[in-house]
Design a protein around this motif. Structure first.
Motif, PDB file in Angstrom:
ATOM      1  N   ASN A  36      28.602  30.484  67.775  1.00  0.00           N
ATOM      2  CA  ASN A  36      27.521  31.131  67.043  1.00  0.00           C
ATOM      3  C   ASN A  36      27.990  31.450  65.620  1.00  0.00           C
ATOM      4  O   ASN A  36      29.187  31.476  65.343  1.00  0.00           O
ATOM      5  CB  ASN A  36      27.073  32.415  67.752  1.00  0.00           C
ATOM      6  CG  ASN A  36      28.179  33.451  67.843  1.00  0.00           C
ATOM      7  OD1 ASN A  36      28.473  34.167  66.880  1.00  0.00           O
ATOM      8  ND2 ASN A  36      28.820  33.550  69.007  1.00  0.00           N
ATOM      9  N   SER A  67      26.628  33.929  61.952  1.00  0.00           N
ATOM     10  CA  SER A  67      25.672  34.870  61.376  1.00  0.00           C
ATOM     11  C   SER A  67      25.902  34.985  59.878  1.00  0.00           C
ATOM     12  O   SER A  67      27.012  34.760  59.388  1.00  0.00           O
ATOM     13  CB  SER A  67      25.805  36.249  62.029  1.00  0.00           C
ATOM     14  OG  SER A  67      27.105  36.778  61.816  1.00  0.00           O
ATOM     15  N   THR A 123      22.147  36.897  63.104  1.00  0.00           N
ATOM     16  CA  THR A 123      22.576  35.720  63.852  1.00  0.00           C
ATOM     17  C   THR A 123      21.619  34.570  63.558  1.00  0.00           C
ATOM     18  O   THR A 123      20.426  34.643  63.858  1.00  0.00           O
ATOM     19  CB  THR A 123      22.600  35.996  65.360  1.00  0.00           C
ATOM     20  OG1 THR A 123      23.549  37.041  65.635  1.00  0.00           O
ATOM     21  CG2 THR A 123      23.020  34.746  66.138  1.00  0.00           C
ATOM     22  N   ASP A 178      23.067  30.578  67.819  1.00  0.00           N
ATOM     23  CA  ASP A 178      23.830  30.920  69.020  1.00  0.00           C
ATOM     24  C   ASP A 178      23.556  29.820  70.033  1.00  0.00           C
ATOM     25  O   ASP A 178      22.418  29.659  70.495  1.00  0.00           O
ATOM     26  CB  ASP A 178      23.405  32.283  69.574  1.00  0.00           C
ATOM     27  CG  ASP A 178      24.289  32.748  70.731  1.00  0.00           C
ATOM     28  OD1 ASP A 178      24.928  31.889  71.376  1.00  0.00           O
ATOM     29  OD2 ASP A 178      24.340  33.957  70.979  1.00  0.00           O
TER      30      ASP A 178
END
Length: 263
Positions: free
Chosen positions: A59, A61, A66, A69
């Motif tokens: 993932n 961000s 975020t 993911d």
């Protein structure tokens, strides 16, 4: 606080694992250089961050949000991906300018398309376009191209085309500006003008990720360096520390081979 957090990114093409458990962070206003041999996964990493490829795991961000993911959103609609791409500005090796548009038109095209989604677009179309055009001209002036705004790509040198591409990437004011080997398609005499522009952006604390084979440039401009090999991050840290005093044997071998090739 890091503006970019990347955790355990994996990318496979069939049975070939191109990125393997890649994790790093980037502070706002810093420049990160990614170095390594051809095929080490550098460009694939950039393409994953820009949603041009979909990671198989992990993932990442931006500014605490975020964006990807693998456990949740492997398959997203193109409309959502376009919005997420706005966090990143991408400058490609081969410029990727539209040949039918002038330098200015290339720079402002995306901004004009986005403006059409504004609620005041129909009533304020002329004023909006004037504002966008003024912004595009200012960016080209920043690139030293005020006298080339009405030139088409075929009328520009490679270095000028790449500077137009940088202005285009800056036009939407991304959180992070990404460069994929920005000088690899240029003749040696044109490389310096593009590196000068990137150095100027670094001096203004532009947050950047730069995939590069220019070791001296990486050492002197980047705050941090990542060395990749076979899909892994082998070593990362302060730019001068990694270049001048690498800790990992594989990093030492790579830098030694690079030094020999430039003697």
């Amino acid at each position: 606080m890091a503006i970019l957090e990347v955790n355990n990114i994996e990318k496979h093409f069939g049975k070939t694992k191109v990125l393997k458990d890649v994790s790093f962070s980037l502070e706002e206003g810093n420049a990160l250089a990614i170095i390594g041999s051809s095929g080490s996964g550098k460009t694939t990493l950039l393409r994953c961050l820009n949603f041009l490829e979909t990671p198989n795991g992990g993932n990442f961000s931006v500014a605490g949000e975020t964006l990807f993911d693998a456990a949740v959103n492997k398959h997203e609609k193109e409309e959502m991906l376009r919005k997420k791409r706005l966090h990143f500005g991408m400058v490609f090796q081969s410029f990727n300018l539209f040949p039918q548009y002038t330098a200015l038109e290339n720079v402002i095209l995306a901004e004009k398309l986005l403006a059409q989604e504004r609620p005041d677009y129909k009533d304020q179309k002329k004023a909006v376009y004037e504002q966008i055009e003024a912004h595009g001209k200012a960016l080209l002036a920043q690139m030293g191209l005020s006298d080339r705004i009405n030139h088409y790509p075929h009328q520009l040198s490679g270095g000028q085309q790449q500077r137009v591409a940088i202005a285009r990437a800056l036009a939407l004011e991304p959180d992070i500006l990404c460069f994929d080997e920005p000088t690899s398609a240029l003749d040696p005499e044109l490389t310096g003008e593009v590196l000068k522009v990137i150095r100027g952006l670094a001096d203004k604390n532009t947050t950047m990720i730069i995939v590069t084979h220019e070791m001296d440039f990486a050492r002197n401009v980047a705050d941090q360096i990542i060395f990749m090999d076979d899909g892994y991050i082998v070593e990362q840290g302060d730019a001068k520390q990694v270049i001048d005093h690498p800790k990992e044997e594989r990093t030492k071998q790579f830098l030694s081979r690079y030094a020999q090739g430039n003697q």
